[in-house]
Design an enzyme around this catalytic site. Structure first.
Site, PDB file in Angstrom:
ATOM      1  N   GLY A 121       0.823  -1.203   0.000  1.00  0.00           N
ATOM      2  CA  GLY A 121       0.000   0.000   0.000  1.00  0.00           C
ATOM      3  C   GLY A 121       0.853   1.246   0.000  1.00  0.00           C
ATOM      4  N   GLY A 156       0.229   5.678   0.485  1.00  0.00           N
ATOM      5  CA  GLY A 156      -0.663   6.814   0.652  1.00  0.00           C
ATOM      6  C   GLY A 156       0.068   8.098   0.349  1.00  0.00           C
ATOM      7  N   GLY A 157      -0.506   9.201   0.816  1.00  0.00           N
ATOM      8  CA  GLY A 157       0.086  10.489   0.531  1.00  0.00           C
ATOM      9  C   GLY A 157       1.335  10.784   1.342  1.00  0.00           C
ATOM     10  N   ALA A 211       3.215   7.993   3.177  1.00  0.00           N
ATOM     11  CA  ALA A 211       3.982   6.808   3.562  1.00  0.00           C
ATOM     12  C   ALA A 211       3.694   5.647   2.619  1.00  0.00           C
ATOM     13  CB  ALA A 211       3.616   6.406   4.993  1.00  0.00           C
ATOM     14  N   CYS A 243       3.441   1.112   2.775  1.00  0.00           N
ATOM     15  CA  CYS A 243       3.307  -0.024   3.679  1.00  0.00           C
ATOM     16  C   CYS A 243       3.795  -1.267   2.944  1.00  0.00           C
ATOM     17  CB  CYS A 243       1.852  -0.185   4.112  1.00  0.00           C
ATOM     18  SG  CYS A 243       1.622  -1.370   5.464  1.00  0.00           S
ATOM     19  N   LYS A 296       4.637   0.046   8.221  1.00  0.00           N
ATOM     20  CA  LYS A 296       4.400   1.353   7.617  1.00  0.00           C
ATOM     21  C   LYS A 296       5.673   2.178   7.728  1.00  0.00           C
ATOM     22  CE  LYS A 296       1.500   5.495   7.753  1.00  0.00           C
ATOM     23  NZ  LYS A 296       0.347   6.180   8.363  1.00  0.00           N
ATOM     24  N   ASP A 335      -9.083  10.076   9.665  1.00  0.00           N
ATOM     25  CA  ASP A 335      -8.919   9.723   8.250  1.00  0.00           C
ATOM     26  C   ASP A 335      -9.579   8.387   7.937  1.00  0.00           C
ATOM     27  OD1 ASP A 335      -8.076  10.173   5.634  1.00  0.00           O
ATOM     28  OD2 ASP A 335      -6.108   9.248   5.944  1.00  0.00           O
TER      29      ASP A 335
END
Length: 250
Positions: A47, A49-50, A52, A54, A69, A156
């Site tokens: 995964g 995100g903005g 980090a 994972c 993470k 979030d």
């Protein structure tokens, strides 16, 4: 005489300049906790995100597999706060925290590895109202624990942060979480993922646990309809959609 209602002010969140696209390639194949000497073998990325990415990691001593993470070390974002908030939690519907450490460049959080997020789950299972009801109940139960026992607002909630392991819901990613002094305490919030942001966040207003309740409602609508609530390719129009709904009901 009919009075025109004042249009709500829209606060446009500033873009964050953190660049995470190249985190994964920069990670060593062996990730070491320099404080304990514990070593983890780098696995595949699962995964991003903005702020980090994972990935799967394997503890080289126990051979247990975890999720890790990794975020850029940045004093301005205080990304150690995420680990501090997460490590205090113990609930069956929240991803288990196992530890965190840092080096010169990154902060690492070792967590329970789950099967998938609910987006991928429903892509294969389709819409089932009984399963949706069970999942929403589990998310709500975890939120109740966060809000009433820990005074933590997740900040979030979205399908990508709602994971599943062995059929059990697990809330993940406490990167925007805040611990308040009490359940009814309010503060100014960093914008999360726009389509799940409460109007108070977009207006720059004081808010608290209710922003998680709003996001949960958006998730429920999405699971029942298969469509992202308030979504538009035009960001400004999406903000307008969120705020206009409240404006019409005032």
């Amino acid at each position: 005489m009919k009075h025109n209602k004042k249009k709500p002010e829209i606060i446009i969140p500033k873009k964050n300049n953190l660049q995470v696209k190249n985190i994964y390639p920069k990670l060593s194949n062996i990730i070491t906790n320099t404080e304990t000497g514990q070593k983890y073998k780098k696995g595949q990325m699962i995964g991003r995100g903005g702020y980090a990415c994972c990935l799967k990691v394997v503890d080289m001593e126990s051979q247990e597999t975890y999720a890790c993470k990794v975020s850029l070390k940045n004093p301005k974002t205080n990304n150690l706060k995420e680990a501090i908030n997460h490590r205090s939690l113990n609930h069956k519907n929240i991803v288990k925290y196992y530890g965190h450490f840092s080096d010169d460049d990154f902060v690492y959080i070792i967590m329970e590895l789950c099967d998938s997020d609910i987006n991928r789950f429903y892509e294969t299972k389709g819409i089932d109202k009984n399963i949706i009801l069970s999942h929403i109940h589990q998310i709500a139960d975890a939120c109740h624990y966060l809000h009433t026992e820990k005074h933590i607002v997740h900040g979030d909630l979205k399908p990508e942060n709602i994971l599943i392991k062995d059929g059990i819901i697990k809330i993940a990613d406490f990167g925007l979480s805040e611990q308040l002094s009490s359940k009814n305490k309010k503060g100014y919030w960093k914008p999360g993922t726009l389509q799940y942001n409460a109007p108070e966040i977009l207006r720059g207003k004081l808010c608290g646990v209710e922003i998680d309740c709003w996001a949960l409602g958006c998730i429920l609508c999405q699971l029942l309809t298969g469509k992202i609530t308030f979504y538009s390719a035009d960001i400004e129009f999406m903000k307008h959609n969120i705020l206009e709904l409240i404006h019409q009901n005032q």
